[in-house]
Motif scaffolding. Structure first.
Motif, PDB file in Angstrom:
ATOM      1  N   LEU A 218       0.863  -1.175   0.000  1.00  0.00           N
ATOM      2  CA  LEU A 218       0.000   0.000   0.000  1.00  0.00           C
ATOM      3  C   LEU A 218       0.905   1.231   0.000  1.00  0.00           C
ATOM      4  CD1 LEU A 218      -3.070   0.613   0.163  1.00  0.00           C
ATOM      5  CD2 LEU A 218      -2.771   0.934   2.618  1.00  0.00           C
ATOM      6  N   VAL A 219       0.848   2.001  -1.088  1.00  0.00           N
ATOM      7  CA  VAL A 219       1.794   3.096  -1.296  1.00  0.00           C
ATOM      8  C   VAL A 219       1.053   4.429  -1.349  1.00  0.00           C
ATOM      9  CG1 VAL A 219       3.624   4.008  -2.767  1.00  0.00           C
ATOM     10  CG2 VAL A 219       3.262   1.537  -2.614  1.00  0.00           C
ATOM     11  N   PRO A 220       1.256   5.321  -0.372  1.00  0.00           N
ATOM     12  CA  PRO A 220       0.656   6.661  -0.452  1.00  0.00           C
ATOM     13  C   PRO A 220       1.433   7.535  -1.447  1.00  0.00           C
ATOM     14  CG  PRO A 220       1.286   6.068   1.813  1.00  0.00           C
ATOM     15  CD  PRO A 220       1.974   5.128   0.896  1.00  0.00           C
ATOM     16  N   VAL A 221       0.721   8.148  -2.394  1.00  0.00           N
ATOM     17  CA  VAL A 221       1.332   9.029  -3.384  1.00  0.00           C
ATOM     18  C   VAL A 221       0.729  10.416  -3.222  1.00  0.00           C
ATOM     19  CG1 VAL A 221       1.748   9.443  -5.836  1.00  0.00           C
ATOM     20  CG2 VAL A 221       1.635   7.102  -4.971  1.00  0.00           C
ATOM     21  N   SER A 222       1.576  11.421  -3.131  1.00  0.00           N
ATOM     22  CA  SER A 222       1.106  12.795  -2.973  1.00  0.00           C
ATOM     23  C   SER A 222       0.278  13.228  -4.175  1.00  0.00           C
ATOM     24  CB  SER A 222       2.300  13.739  -2.791  1.00  0.00           C
ATOM     25  OG  SER A 222       1.904  15.079  -2.937  1.00  0.00           O
ATOM     26  N   ASN A 223      -0.882  13.838  -3.903  1.00  0.00           N
ATOM     27  CA  ASN A 223      -1.702  14.353  -5.008  1.00  0.00           C
ATOM     28  C   ASN A 223      -1.024  15.511  -5.726  1.00  0.00           C
ATOM     29  OD1 ASN A 223      -3.811  12.537  -4.760  1.00  0.00           O
ATOM     30  ND2 ASN A 223      -4.883  13.776  -3.235  1.00  0.00           N
ATOM     31  N   ASP A 224      -0.127  16.232  -5.044  1.00  0.00           N
ATOM     32  CA  ASP A 224       0.644  17.280  -5.721  1.00  0.00           C
ATOM     33  C   ASP A 224       1.510  16.664  -6.814  1.00  0.00           C
ATOM     34  OD1 ASP A 224      -0.379  19.320  -4.166  1.00  0.00           O
ATOM     35  OD2 ASP A 224       1.163  19.107  -2.626  1.00  0.00           O
ATOM     36  N   ALA A 393      -8.096   5.026   4.509  1.00  0.00           N
ATOM     37  CA  ALA A 393      -7.119   5.296   5.565  1.00  0.00           C
ATOM     38  C   ALA A 393      -6.125   4.139   5.622  1.00  0.00           C
ATOM     39  CB  ALA A 393      -7.824   5.461   6.905  1.00  0.00           C
ATOM     40  N   TYR A 394      -4.954   4.399   6.204  1.00  0.00           N
ATOM     41  CA  TYR A 394      -3.938   3.366   6.330  1.00  0.00           C
ATOM     42  C   TYR A 394      -3.183   3.564   7.638  1.00  0.00           C
ATOM     43  CZ  TYR A 394      -0.862   7.095   4.562  1.00  0.00           C
ATOM     44  OH  TYR A 394      -0.181   8.267   4.374  1.00  0.00           O
ATOM     45  N   SER A 403      -5.907   9.380   4.069  1.00  0.00           N
ATOM     46  CA  SER A 403      -5.350   9.843   2.792  1.00  0.00           C
ATOM     47  C   SER A 403      -6.070  11.100   2.315  1.00  0.00           C
ATOM     48  CB  SER A 403      -5.455   8.740   1.742  1.00  0.00           C
ATOM     49  OG  SER A 403      -6.800   8.355   1.536  1.00  0.00           O
ATOM     50  N   PHE A 404      -7.367  11.232   2.641  1.00  0.00           N
ATOM     51  CA  PHE A 404      -8.116  12.425   2.249  1.00  0.00           C
ATOM     52  C   PHE A 404      -7.571  13.653   2.962  1.00  0.00           C
ATOM     53  CE2 PHE A 404     -11.688  15.390   2.654  1.00  0.00           C
ATOM     54  CZ  PHE A 404     -12.117  15.471   1.344  1.00  0.00           C
ATOM     55  N   GLN A 405      -7.287  13.505   4.267  1.00  0.00           N
ATOM     56  CA  GLN A 405      -6.779  14.633   5.038  1.00  0.00           C
ATOM     57  C   GLN A 405      -5.358  14.998   4.628  1.00  0.00           C
ATOM     58  OE1 GLN A 405      -6.865  13.944   9.252  1.00  0.00           O
ATOM     59  NE2 GLN A 405      -6.764  16.109   9.773  1.00  0.00           N
ATOM     60  N   ARG A 406      -4.577  14.012   4.253  1.00  0.00           N
ATOM     61  CA  ARG A 406      -3.190  14.260   3.843  1.00  0.00           C
ATOM     62  C   ARG A 406      -3.076  14.665   2.373  1.00  0.00           C
ATOM     63  NH1 ARG A 406       0.876  11.688   7.072  1.00  0.00           N
ATOM     64  NH2 ARG A 406       0.291  12.130   9.235  1.00  0.00           N
TER      65      ARG A 406
END
Length: 439
Positions: A218-224, A393-394, A403-406
Motif C-alpha cells: 500500500l503506497v501513499p502518493v502525494s496528489n501534488d 485510511a492506512y 489519505s483524504f486529510q493528507r
C-alpha cells in the motif's frame, strides 16, 4: 509520431469499442441491429488498419535501408572534426519509468483506464504507455498492469531487492503453478571383473513446486505529484520508486527468512537442509582463524554437493560486513581487503537489513548465507493488480492516517509469485553470528 505508431493507436481504440460490444454477448446479452452494424463496421475498419500498418511498416523498412547519412556525398562519409561528438542523442531509458507514468496517470484517473489513456494521449506521453492504458483490463475492481509494464516493474526491482540483484532466475508461473523436476540421486558406474554381472544402477528424482503467493503493498502518493502535468521524469521516477520499494523489501524479507507457513513463500533459511546450517564461533570476538574456518565451512558445504560455483555469493547484514572489513591480521593488514570491492573470499556480497541482527536468546545474533544464486528461482505471475483510493485510511506504526486529510492517493499493488531452489544443497546458512554486536 511515426505513421505506424499512429495507425496502431487508432487500431487499439477501435479494438476497445469492439471488445465492449463482444462483452455484451459474453455476459448473456444480445446485440441490437444498430450494434450488429457497428460491430461489422469495426471489424472492417480494424482489418483495413491492419493492412495499412503492414504496408507502412514495409515502407519504413525500405526507407531505412535506402537512407544516406547527411555527411556522405560523392567523396564518401566525412568524419567529424577530432574532439567533436555529434548528435542527436537518445536518453538512456530508466527502468520502471513508463510503469511510473502509468501509475501516475491511473492514480489521477482513479483507476479509470480509458480516462488515463486519454490523459496520456493529450499529455504527449509515450505511445506505448497510451496503448497499454487503452488495452488494459480491469480485474477484481482493480487494473491489471500489462505484461510489458509488469516486466519493467520487475526489472526496476533489481536495485531494491538484493536477491534479484544477485542473479536469481525468474520464471513465469503458468496458471499460478510451476513444477521443476530435479535429480536427487545419480547413477553409479563401477569396474568389474571378467565374466562378472554388471550391477544395476538407477537415478532418483524429485520436484520443486512453486505456487503463486499474493504479495501486496500500500503506497501513499502525494496528489501534488499526481497533478504534475505532462511528462515529468522526476515525477514519474518518484511514482515508480514508490511502487517498487515496498515490493522489493518485502520480497527480500520473505525470500530469505520466511518459513513457508500459511500463505507465505518459503525462504532460503528454511529451504536449507540441516547439514548446511552451521553455527558460528560462540564468542563475539572470535580469532581470525576461527572466522576463516567458519566461512570456509559454509563454502565447503556447497562445494561438497558438486555445485558449479560460478554464480555463488554471500548475503549478510551490513553490520556483519563492516565488522569483517575492520579485521586485521597479526601484521596490521586488512584480513579481507577484497571487501572494498564488495567481495568476500572471491565471491560477491549482497547486503540487506532484512537479515536481522536481533536473533538469539540475547537478541544480538545475525546470519550469513552462502548460496548458488543461479539455482534459485522466483516464479512470477506477470500481472500486477493496481487499485486506487483518495478516501481510504492506512496505518503507519500503529497510527491511522487519512489519505483524504493528507491530500494523498493510495495505490495498492498486488503481485503473485513464489520462491524456491532447484537443489536445496545449493544453500548454506551460518547462524549465531554475533560479530559487530557492540559496534
Amino acid at each position: 509520431m511515426s505513421k505506424v505508431l499512429q495507425l496502431r493507436s487508432e487500431r487499439a481504440e477501435l479494438n476497445t469499442k469492439l471488445q465492449a460490444l463482444a462483452k455484451i454477448e459474453a455476459e448473456g446479452g444480445s446485440l441490437n441491429a444498430e450494434q450488429l452494424t457497428e460491430f461489422t463496421s469495426l471489424e472492417t475498419q480494424i482489418a483495413d488498419l491492419s493492412a495499412k500498418i503492414t504496408r507502412a511498416e514495409a515502407a519504413e523498412k525500405a526507407a531505412a535501408l535506402a537512407a544516406v547519412p547527411v555527411d556522405e556525398g560523392a567523396q564518401g562519409a566525412q568524419s567529424p572534426p577530432a574532439g567533436r561528438v555529434e548528435g542527436p542523442f537518445t536518453p538512456k531509458p530508466v527502468p520502471g519509468m513508463k510503469a511510473g507514468q502509468m501509475v501516475r496517470l491511473l492514480a489521477a484517473a482513479q483507476g479509470n483506464q480509458q480516462v488515463a489513456a486519454q490523459m496520456a494521449k493529450d499529455g504527449n506521453f509515450p505511445v506505448d504507455v497510451h496503448m497499454a492504458l487503452s488495452t488494459v483490463t480491469p480485474g477484481a475492481g482493480g487494473v491489471l498492469v500489462p505484461t510489458n509494464m509488469a516486466a519493467e516493474v520487475i526489472e526496476a526491482l533489481r536495485p531494491v531487492a538484493v536477491l534479484r540483484r544477485m542473479g536469481v532466475t525468474s520464471l513465469p508461473l503458468v496458471n499460478g503453478n510451476l513444477t521443476m523436476p530435479r535429480i536427487t540421486g545419480n547413477t553409479v558406474v563401477t569396474y568389474i571383473g571378467t565374466e562378472t554381472d554388471i550391477p544395476v544402477t538407477g537415478m532418483t528424482f524429485g520436484d520443486t513446486k512453486l505456487s503463486a503467493k499474493k504479495a501486496a503493498a500500500l503506497v501513499p502518493v502525494s496528489n501534488d505529484l499526481i497533478r504534475v502535468q505532462g511528462v515529468n521524469p522526476r515525477a514519474d521516477a518518484i511514482a515508480a520508486n514508490d511502487l517498487v520499494t515496498s515490493m522489493g523489501l518485502s520480497q527480500d524479507l520473505h525470500f530469505i527468512r520466511s518459513d513457508g507457513s500459511g500463505d507465505l513463500p518459503k525462504g532460503l533459511r528454511h529451504w536449507a537442509i540441516p547439514q548446511h546450517v552451521v553455527p558460528a564461533p560462540s564468542t563475539a570476538t572470535p580469532t581470525l582463524q576461527q572466522i576463516d574456518l567458519f566461512l570456509g565451512g559454509l563454502m565447503l558445504r556447497i562445494e561438497s554437493a558438486n555445485v558449479v560455483m560460478n554464480s555463488c555469493g554471500w548475503l549478510m547484514n551490513p553490520r556483519t560486513l563492516r565488522w569483517l572489513q575492520s579485521l586485521r591480521d597479526g601484521n596490521g593488514n586488512k584480513a579481507y581487503p577484497e571487501i572494498e570491492q564488495t567481495l568476500l573470499k572471491g565471491y560477491p556480497v549482497g547486503l540487506t537489513n532484512q537479515i536481522p541482527v536481533n536473533l538469539g536468546d540475547d537478541g544480538d545474533e545475525s546470519e550469513i548465507y552462502f548460496v548458488n544464486f543461479a539455482d534459485m528461482m522466483i516464479g512470477e505471475d506477470m500481472d500486477i493488480i493496481l487499485d486506487f483510493s483518495k478516501e481510504a485510511a492506512y496505518q503507519v506504526g500503529g497510527q491511522w492516517v487519512s489519505s483524504f486529510q493528507r491530500d494523498q492517493t493510495l495505490v495498492r499493488a498486488i503481485a503473485r509469485h513464489d520462491f524456491g531452489p532447484r537443489h536445496v544443497e545449493c544453500i548454506a546458512v551460518g547462524i549465531g553470528v554475533k560479530w559487530g554486536a557492540g559496534m
